[in-house]
Structures are given as structure tokens and as C-alpha cells.
Design a protein around this motif. Sequence first.
Motif, mmCIF file in Angstrom:
data_model
loop_
_atom_site.group_PDB
_atom_site.id
_atom_site.type_symbol
_atom_site.label_atom_id
_atom_site.label_comp_id
_atom_site.label_asym_id
_atom_site.label_seq_id
_atom_site.Cartn_x
_atom_site.Cartn_y
_atom_site.Cartn_z
ATOM 1 N N LYS A 168 70.447 16.178 32.091
ATOM 2 C CA LYS A 168 71.043 15.881 30.639
ATOM 3 C C LYS A 168 72.872 15.919 30.895
ATOM 4 O O LYS A 168 73.498 14.753 30.523
ATOM 5 C CB LYS A 168 70.828 16.727 29.664
ATOM 6 N N LEU A 169 73.255 16.936 31.442
ATOM 7 C CA LEU A 169 74.647 17.139 31.634
ATOM 8 C C LEU A 169 75.403 15.897 32.673
ATOM 9 O O LEU A 169 76.329 15.478 32.459
ATOM 10 C CB LEU A 169 75.230 18.557 32.069
ATOM 11 N N LYS A 170 74.307 15.831 33.720
ATOM 12 C CA LYS A 170 74.902 14.767 34.661
ATOM 13 C C LYS A 170 74.959 13.314 34.009
ATOM 14 O O LYS A 170 75.927 12.751 34.367
ATOM 15 C CB LYS A 170 73.829 14.895 35.774
ATOM 16 N N GLY A 171 73.877 13.151 32.838
ATOM 17 C CA GLY A 171 73.986 12.038 32.497
ATOM 18 C C GLY A 171 75.386 11.778 31.491
ATOM 19 O O GLY A 171 75.808 10.829 31.371
ATOM 20 N N ARG A 172 75.753 12.991 30.755
ATOM 21 C CA ARG A 172 76.871 12.806 30.108
ATOM 22 C C ARG A 172 78.155 12.842 31.078
ATOM 23 O O ARG A 172 79.020 11.962 30.558
ATOM 24 C CB ARG A 172 77.013 14.153 29.315
ATOM 25 N N LEU A 173 78.137 13.354 32.164
ATOM 26 C CA LEU A 173 79.222 13.203 33.343
ATOM 27 C C LEU A 173 79.325 11.819 33.530
ATOM 28 O O LEU A 173 80.541 11.268 33.561
ATOM 29 C CB LEU A 173 79.179 14.002 34.127
ATOM 30 N N PHE A 174 78.360 11.045 33.914
ATOM 31 C CA PHE A 174 78.325 9.976 34.526
ATOM 32 C C PHE A 174 78.675 8.723 33.464
ATOM 33 O O PHE A 174 79.269 7.899 33.533
ATOM 34 C CB PHE A 174 76.764 9.307 35.027
ATOM 35 N N ALA A 175 78.244 9.121 32.034
ATOM 36 C CA ALA A 175 78.547 8.187 30.882
ATOM 37 C C ALA A 175 80.064 8.177 30.781
ATOM 38 O O ALA A 175 80.711 7.162 30.499
ATOM 39 C CB ALA A 175 77.843 8.471 29.621
ATOM 40 N N LYS A 176 80.670 9.212 31.015
ATOM 41 C CA LYS A 176 82.221 9.349 30.575
ATOM 42 C C LYS A 176 82.810 9.024 31.907
ATOM 43 O O LYS A 176 83.899 8.329 31.614
ATOM 44 C CB LYS A 176 82.657 10.893 30.080
ATOM 45 N N TYR A 177 82.207 9.400 33.019
ATOM 46 C CA TYR A 177 83.264 9.200 34.338
ATOM 47 C C TYR A 177 82.254 8.460 35.410
ATOM 48 O O TYR A 177 81.466 9.076 36.106
ATOM 49 C CB TYR A 177 83.656 10.394 34.954
ATOM 50 N N PRO A 178 81.907 6.946 35.287
ATOM 51 C CA PRO A 178 81.056 6.602 36.051
ATOM 52 C C PRO A 178 81.432 6.655 37.886
ATOM 53 O O PRO A 178 80.475 6.856 38.523
ATOM 54 C CB PRO A 178 81.200 4.936 35.794
ATOM 55 N N GLU A 179 82.521 6.997 38.032
ATOM 56 C CA GLU A 179 82.935 7.226 39.354
ATOM 57 C C GLU A 179 82.425 8.415 39.866
ATOM 58 O O GLU A 179 82.466 8.519 40.979
ATOM 59 C CB GLU A 179 84.409 7.283 39.354
ATOM 60 N N ALA A 180 82.015 9.423 38.916
ATOM 61 C CA ALA A 180 81.445 10.672 39.349
ATOM 62 C C ALA A 180 80.221 10.306 40.520
ATOM 63 O O ALA A 180 79.680 11.388 40.930
ATOM 64 C CB ALA A 180 80.961 11.579 38.110
ATOM 65 N N VAL A 181 79.510 9.268 40.337
ATOM 66 C CA VAL A 181 78.520 8.786 41.151
ATOM 67 C C VAL A 181 78.812 9.128 42.601
ATOM 68 O O VAL A 181 78.135 9.624 43.679
ATOM 69 C CB VAL A 181 77.962 7.637 41.005
ATOM 70 N N GLU A 182 80.186 9.028 42.873
ATOM 71 C CA GLU A 182 80.720 9.294 44.363
ATOM 72 C C GLU A 182 80.344 10.801 45.017
ATOM 73 O O GLU A 182 80.334 11.042 46.100
ATOM 74 C CB GLU A 182 82.125 8.940 44.455
ATOM 75 N N PHE A 183 80.458 11.627 43.918
ATOM 76 C CA PHE A 183 80.254 13.124 44.364
ATOM 77 C C PHE A 183 78.766 13.433 44.729
ATOM 78 O O PHE A 183 78.540 14.791 44.752
ATOM 79 C CB PHE A 183 81.006 14.092 43.308
ATOM 80 N N GLU A 184 77.946 12.460 44.118
ATOM 81 C CA GLU A 184 76.435 13.050 44.119
ATOM 82 C C GLU A 184 75.991 13.293 45.609
ATOM 83 O O GLU A 184 76.290 12.514 46.367
ATOM 84 C CB GLU A 184 75.582 11.989 43.401
ATOM 85 N N GLU A 229 82.554 2.404 26.216
ATOM 86 C CA GLU A 229 83.169 1.827 25.334
ATOM 87 C C GLU A 229 84.154 2.708 24.911
ATOM 88 O O GLU A 229 85.253 2.674 24.224
ATOM 89 C CB GLU A 229 82.564 1.172 24.417
ATOM 90 N N ALA A 230 83.471 3.875 24.433
ATOM 91 C CA ALA A 230 84.386 5.074 23.911
ATOM 92 C C ALA A 230 85.580 5.430 24.564
ATOM 93 O O ALA A 230 86.657 5.571 24.296
ATOM 94 C CB ALA A 230 83.456 6.347 23.371
ATOM 95 N N GLU A 231 85.248 5.373 26.120
ATOM 96 C CA GLU A 231 86.546 5.943 27.027
ATOM 97 C C GLU A 231 87.600 4.905 26.887
ATOM 98 O O GLU A 231 88.561 5.281 27.327
ATOM 99 C CB GLU A 231 85.845 6.170 28.192
ATOM 100 N N LYS A 232 87.229 3.623 26.725
ATOM 101 C CA LYS A 232 88.187 2.691 26.772
ATOM 102 C C LYS A 232 89.202 2.871 25.631
ATOM 103 O O LYS A 232 90.560 2.191 25.578
ATOM 104 C CB LYS A 232 87.692 1.253 26.502
ATOM 105 N N GLU A 233 88.846 3.726 24.533
ATOM 106 C CA GLU A 233 89.811 4.009 23.402
ATOM 107 C C GLU A 233 90.798 5.023 23.723
ATOM 108 O O GLU A 233 91.561 5.227 22.886
ATOM 109 C CB GLU A 233 88.835 4.353 22.333
#
Length: 488
Positions: free
Chosen positions: A304-320, A483-487
Motif C-alpha cells: 500500500k505504501l509503495k502504491g502511494r510512493l509510486f502515485a506521488k513519485y512515478p520515478e520511484a520505479v527506478e529504485f525497485e 494530477e495533484a502533484e502538478k498543483e
Amino acid sequence: MGLTDFFKKKSDEELFQEAVTEKSYLKIVSYGRKLLEKGNASPHIINPLVEALIKVGNKEEAIKILDDYAEEKLKNGYYAAAIAFLQKALKHDPHNINTVELLSAAYVKKSLYFEAFKVLIDLFKKLAKEGKDVSKIRSVIEHFIEKNSHPVFYEMYADALAESNNESEAYKNYIMAGSMYASLSKFEEALSTYLKAREIKSSEIVDQKITEIVARLQDSTTRRKILKGLILDNKDNLDLLQTLIKEFIKNKLIDDVDQVILTLKDTKLKWTTAILRDIETGEIESAFENIEQLSKLDRGTAEKLKGRLFAKYPEAVEFEQEPESAYGEIPSSDEILSSIFSAVEEESPVGTETSGEESALLKVKATSRRVDNREIAKASTQLDGPIYTISMAEAMLGLGNYEKAVEMAKKALEFPEVRFRAISLISSALVSQSKYKEALNHLLDALKEYPFSQEERKNIKEAIGKIYEEIGDKAKALFWYREAEKES
């Protein structure tokens, strides 16, 4: 004295004065009544007559005479005189509701709002303590505080209701008081009343309200104590934990968060809050590493926390990375501390020590503070209309009366200063009833219809993302989080 004067008939007033001199109470009553019937009401008639009536056992008539005389004085603008006579009446009959109501009205005429309310609440307490009917005085009190809005009145009323074991009404009035205090930027007072409400009924609604104000307190000891208590009591509520940490970080209180996390003894909770902290501060690599460690303890929460991390920072996939063996060694609490907070000195933060791992929110006593009448008058003007409406909506939400909460919040939509709060409240009420589609439509329509600040738009889009996440639509949740992060 001449013969004519000797046989001259004495007036009722002369006979009354003779009876007073002789202390002939029956005569005083007889002649006094006649004088009042003729409209001859004055203090030198009223005072001896009232005393005589009480002496002969007719207190009820005595009080009525004092009340009627005071009411006449009120109508003619002689407020001080009215107060004096009503105070006298109360000495003889402290439980007389009519007298108390008139005295309260007289105090209001003199702009003595606190005194006006106190005389009402004191009578309520007396009647409740003696097990007598309080319905009429409650009606008077509620009319008073609706007309002369100030949070201290709601709080004092709630205290009295709690003392008389009417907890549901006390809870509602504490929520009202807390909302109004917060609107006046009186955050310590707001916290006090929300904590009192929490002692009656612990709920996510109350904890959400505490979360919104705790980071604004000046005292770091109190902040950290409340922060830790909320974390412990909501350890399985990721949404509230994230909101709580977000509020502290937004107010530049990351040290509070770090110091509290240091004292947590539950290893899973320590990892969870540390990850949420990293997500909010943008420390992506650290967050991902910690998620990998948490997965050894609780894979579901880690995902669940990973999902929140990816949602806010899609680039986090690089660290998986490839997941480690499920049989990998679970890190100790000390290892977690050294891993996450190497830059933070490991010491017991002031105000966060607790025995065991139990919640330690502050206990609050009934209020005894006095508020200046000028401040009450000013606040009543500020709190009229929009604040009263949104506060009532929040109180109804806190009570679980969702339909009434939505009804009041919709009325608040017309006021720009509380519109965002109203929109958020309506969404919360709908989600609490599992009306997810209605909640989504409401938020989407609000984005189109109203002008919001950038921060408000971000919060609304995050709320949409959370609803989609809750109903299991991860793709749409991810879209709205981005979309939220764009704000930002």
C-alpha cells in the motif's frame, strides 16, 4: 394639629408607611397591593412589600413583583436598576427561570455577555444536580448561544452537559466549540475542546480535527505528546497517519516527527511512519529502502505504501529491486533507528515518554476561563453566518448524522471563506456512507464550478485519488495523485 386634620382620612401611601414603621407585615401587604394596583410602583414601595410578602410566606408573589418591576425598567432602558432588582429576586428564589432569563437579558443590554451566559449555565447546573427538569433552561441557553455565538459558551455548555451525563449533546457542543476556536485561530482552546470530545467518543472525525490544528501549537512538548498519541491510536489508518505527518512537515516541524518516531516501540509502526515521512519529504530512495524492509514484517502494508510512493513519485520505479527472500532477517528496532535517523540524535524527546506503548493524549478539565466581553462581541460578529453553519455541519458529521451534516455543509457552500471546508465535509460524509460515486461526482463538479487556491485544488485531487484507491481502481487513483502533484 387642627380638628380638620385630625378627622382627615389618611391615604393608602400614609397607611403603608405607618405599617412599615410598625413592621405590620399583613398591613404592608394589604396597602402595598392597593398602591401597585394604582400604578404607584417605586423602590420605596416595592422593597418593603416584597420583604413583607416573604415574611408571610408568599414568596411567589414577591418574586413576580420584582420580575415585573425589573421588566418594566428594562423596557425603559434602566438596565442597572433592573439588574439590581433581579439579583434581589434570585437571592430569594435561585431556581426561578423567568428571573434568570430576565437577568440574562439585562446583562446583554449592558453588553455583559459572559455574565449573561453564566447566570443561565449556573441555573442549568443547579437544576441538573438536583434532578429537576432542565428542558426550559436548555432551550433558553441554546437560543442565547445561537444569537451570541462564541466558542467559550459552547464549551461551557458542553462541560455542564457532560457533568449531567448527557454525553451525546456534550459531544456535539464540544465539536462546535472546537471548530469555532480554530476559526478564530485559538488553537490551544480548539485542541482542548476536541480532546474533551474525544474522551466522550473516540472517532476518526475528531482525530482529523485534532490533526488539522496540533501542528499549529506553539508548545513543542504538547505537539509531540499529541502527535505520538494520534499515531498510536491510528496505527492502522494510513490516511490519517499520512495527513498527520503531512501537517507537521508543511508547518516545518519535521524534527517533531523524527523525535516521535524515535520513541515508537512497535517496529512495524516505526517503519510505517518513517516511510510516510519520506514520502512527504520527497526522500524517494530512503522510502523505497524502508518499504523493502517493512515488507519482511507486513507485505500488505508495504505494498500500500509503495502504491502511494509510486502515485506521488512515478520515478520511484527506478529504485525497485528484486524482492529479498521472505526468510530474510527482520531488522531490530535499533537497526531501524540507525538506518533511518542517522542524522538525528537518539535521545528521548521531551514530552513523548510513555509507559508501554499506550496512547497518551492530554486529559482536559472543565473550562473555568473567563472571556472579555469586548472580545465576545467582536467574535460573535466574526462567527455569525458562515462559521456557525460550517461548525454545525462538522458537529453533525462528528455525531454520525451524515444527512444533517451534508444539509448544513451545502448551505455553507455560498460562503467563499468556508467553501473548501464544506466541500471536504460533504465528501467525507458521503464516503462514510460508502457513497463513493456521489462523493466523486461532488468533488469533480466542485473542481469545475469553484475557484480554488492551488493548495486546495491539490487537496481535492488527492481526495479523489484516495476514493479511487479505496474502491480498488488503482489506475484512476494513480492518475489523480499525479494530477495533484502538478498543483505543487
